[in-house]
Design an enzyme around this catalytic site. Structure first.
Site, short mmCIF file in Angstrom:
data_model
loop_
_atom_site.label_atom_id
_atom_site.label_comp_id
_atom_site.label_asym_id
_atom_site.label_seq_id
_atom_site.Cartn_x
_atom_site.Cartn_y
_atom_site.Cartn_z
N SER A 158 61.02 -6.97 8.89
CA SER A 158 60.42 -6.30 10.70
C SER A 158 61.40 -7.14 11.34
CB SER A 158 59.71 -7.08 11.34
OG SER A 158 59.41 -7.47 12.09
N TYR A 171 53.22 -13.81 10.59
CA TYR A 171 53.52 -12.83 10.14
C TYR A 171 55.41 -12.81 9.90
CZ TYR A 171 55.10 -7.68 10.75
OH TYR A 171 55.64 -6.38 10.57
P1 NAP Z 1 49.48 -0.41 8.50
O1 NAP Z 1 49.18 1.39 9.50
O2 NAP Z 1 48.59 -1.65 9.24
O3 NAP Z 1 48.90 -0.34 7.27
C1 NAP Z 1 49.43 -1.00 6.13
C2 NAP Z 1 49.13 -0.31 5.00
O4 NAP Z 1 48.70 -2.10 4.16
C3 NAP Z 1 47.51 -0.03 4.88
O5 NAP Z 1 47.68 1.06 4.12
C4 NAP Z 1 46.14 -1.06 4.53
O6 NAP Z 1 45.73 -1.05 3.99
C5 NAP Z 1 47.53 -2.14 3.76
N1 NAP Z 1 47.08 -3.74 3.37
C6 NAP Z 1 47.00 -3.95 3.77
N2 NAP Z 1 45.96 -4.95 3.66
C7 NAP Z 1 46.29 -5.20 2.13
C8 NAP Z 1 45.43 -5.53 1.36
N3 NAP Z 1 45.30 -6.55 1.03
N4 NAP Z 1 45.68 -4.77 -0.30
C9 NAP Z 1 46.54 -3.86 -0.57
N5 NAP Z 1 47.23 -2.78 0.60
C10 NAP Z 1 46.67 -4.17 2.10
O7 NAP Z 1 50.50 -0.88 8.57
P2 NAP Z 1 51.93 -0.49 9.19
O8 NAP Z 1 52.26 -0.78 10.60
O9 NAP Z 1 52.23 1.11 8.36
O10 NAP Z 1 52.56 -1.08 7.82
C11 NAP Z 1 53.74 -1.28 7.01
C12 NAP Z 1 54.55 -2.44 6.45
O11 NAP Z 1 55.21 -1.89 7.61
C13 NAP Z 1 54.10 -3.20 6.49
O12 NAP Z 1 54.99 -4.29 6.42
C14 NAP Z 1 55.02 -3.97 8.29
O13 NAP Z 1 55.09 -5.13 8.32
C15 NAP Z 1 55.87 -3.38 8.80
N6 NAP Z 1 56.17 -2.90 10.43
C16 NAP Z 1 55.27 -2.34 10.85
C17 NAP Z 1 56.11 -1.78 11.77
C18 NAP Z 1 55.54 -1.09 12.71
O14 NAP Z 1 56.35 -1.27 14.10
N7 NAP Z 1 54.25 -0.60 12.56
C19 NAP Z 1 57.26 -2.28 12.37
C20 NAP Z 1 58.05 -3.58 11.46
C21 NAP Z 1 57.48 -3.83 10.42
P3 NAP Z 1 43.98 -0.84 4.56
O15 NAP Z 1 44.12 0.71 5.36
O16 NAP Z 1 42.97 -1.12 3.55
O17 NAP Z 1 44.07 -1.80 5.83
#
Ligand code: NAP
Length: 250
Positions: A158, A171
């Site tokens: 990130s 985070y």
């Molecule tokens: P998201 O929509 O919240 O998805 C996160 C995923 O991780 C979901 O499938 C969630 O499952 C799963 N997860 C969370 N806790 C878990 C656990 N205890 N065991 C197994 N699975 C778990 O978030 P996202 O934005 O797609 O994020 C994906 C990655 O990108 C993350 O590492 C985040 O830090 C990174 N990121 C995102 C952004 C952004 O702007 N979106 C920017 C920088 C980095 P559930 O559906 O069950 O909750």
């Protein structure tokens, strides 16, 4: 190889044929789009998440689109213990006999709070899910990856994992740790065919982004489907030899 821009990489549809790759947090957001893109490019994908329903609906989507039949693994990374990781490794070995890559994508935001008031329990959970779980999973699955001729490990970073920012607490620290884990592992594996890299997805329209920026217009930022190119690049043969790097998806 050096003139490829991972952000605009567009391989042919059979690019990942014959590969079996695991995506954590595959049920929603970026992980879902990445798993779908891998399958559309011929990979068999292990869909790992904590809830079965979104993984089953993704399974159906992939099969309906004519992709290779995926596999589902439910695992809560907040509570999974040693035996659960070994069971995962065993089931991959029995069902597929190989593992060519992992995308460590699952993550949680925790709370936005100053360090002075950051809840210790939330701190521990965020560090565990975002960093320690990826370490344990990598360690457990390493023997399978070492048996692949061309394996790729992708960690998810990130912007706040490269430059600290107020109120991003655990985070941000977990993402600094992820960058560090990726670099250490890449160095340790530098004499092997396994490549290890990070991707910072950038601002992407997901539930996590909405929780962090509730006032933002979701349509003003990229959809998960728009940022899959670097994942396709790092998971396929064109990135052979690329290791120890951290990429921006946007
Ligand atoms: P998201 O929509 O919240 O998805 C996160 C995923 O991780 C979901 O499938 C969630 O499952 C799963 N997860 C969370 N806790 C878990 C656990 N205890 N065991 C197994 N699975 C778990 O978030 P996202 O934005 O797609 O994020 C994906 C990655 O990108 C993350 O590492 C985040 O830090 C990174 N990121 C995102 C952004 C952004 O702007 N979106 C920017 C920088 C980095 P559930 O559906 O069950 O909750």
């Amino acid at each position: 190889m050096t003139d490829i821009d991972p952000r605009t990489y567009s391989p042919e549809g059979t690019h990942l044929e014959g590969r079996f790759v695991l995506v954590t947090g595959a049920g929603a957001g970026i992980g879902r789009a990445v798993a779908r893109a891998f399958a559309a490019h011929g990979a068999r994908v292990g869909l790992l998440g904590r809830k079965i329903e979104p993984l089953e609906s993704l399974y159906d989507e992939i099969v309906t689109a004519g992709g290779p039949r995926p596999s589902i693994a439910t695992m809560d990374l907040a509570t999974a213990n040693g035996p659960a990781y070994f069971e995962l490794a065993d089931s991959i070995e029995k069902e597929f006999g190989r593992l060519d890559g992992i995308v460590h994508n699952a993550g949680i935001l925790g709370v936005r709070s100053p360090i002075a008031h950051y809840d210790v329990g939330t701190w521990t959970e965020v560090l565990h899910v975002n960093l320690t779980a990826a370490f344990v999973m990598t360690q457990t699955l390493l023997p399978l990856l070492q048996a692949s001729a061309d394996a790729s490990i992708i960690f998810t970073s990130s912007g706040v994992g490269r430059q600290g920012r107020a109120y991003w607490g655990a985070y941000a620290v977990s993402k600094f740790g992820t960058e560090g884990l990726s670099q250490v592992l890449a160095d340790e594996l530098s004499a092997t065919p396994i490549r290890v890299n990070c991707i910072n997805p950038g601002r992407t329209r997901t539930a996590m982004r909405r929780a962090a920026y509730p006032g933002e217009d979701p349509l003003s930022i990229a959809a998960p489907e728009d940022i899959v190119a670097p994942y396709l690049y790092l998971m396929g043969r064109d990135s052979r030899g690329v290791t120890g790097q951290s990429f921006d998806a946007q």
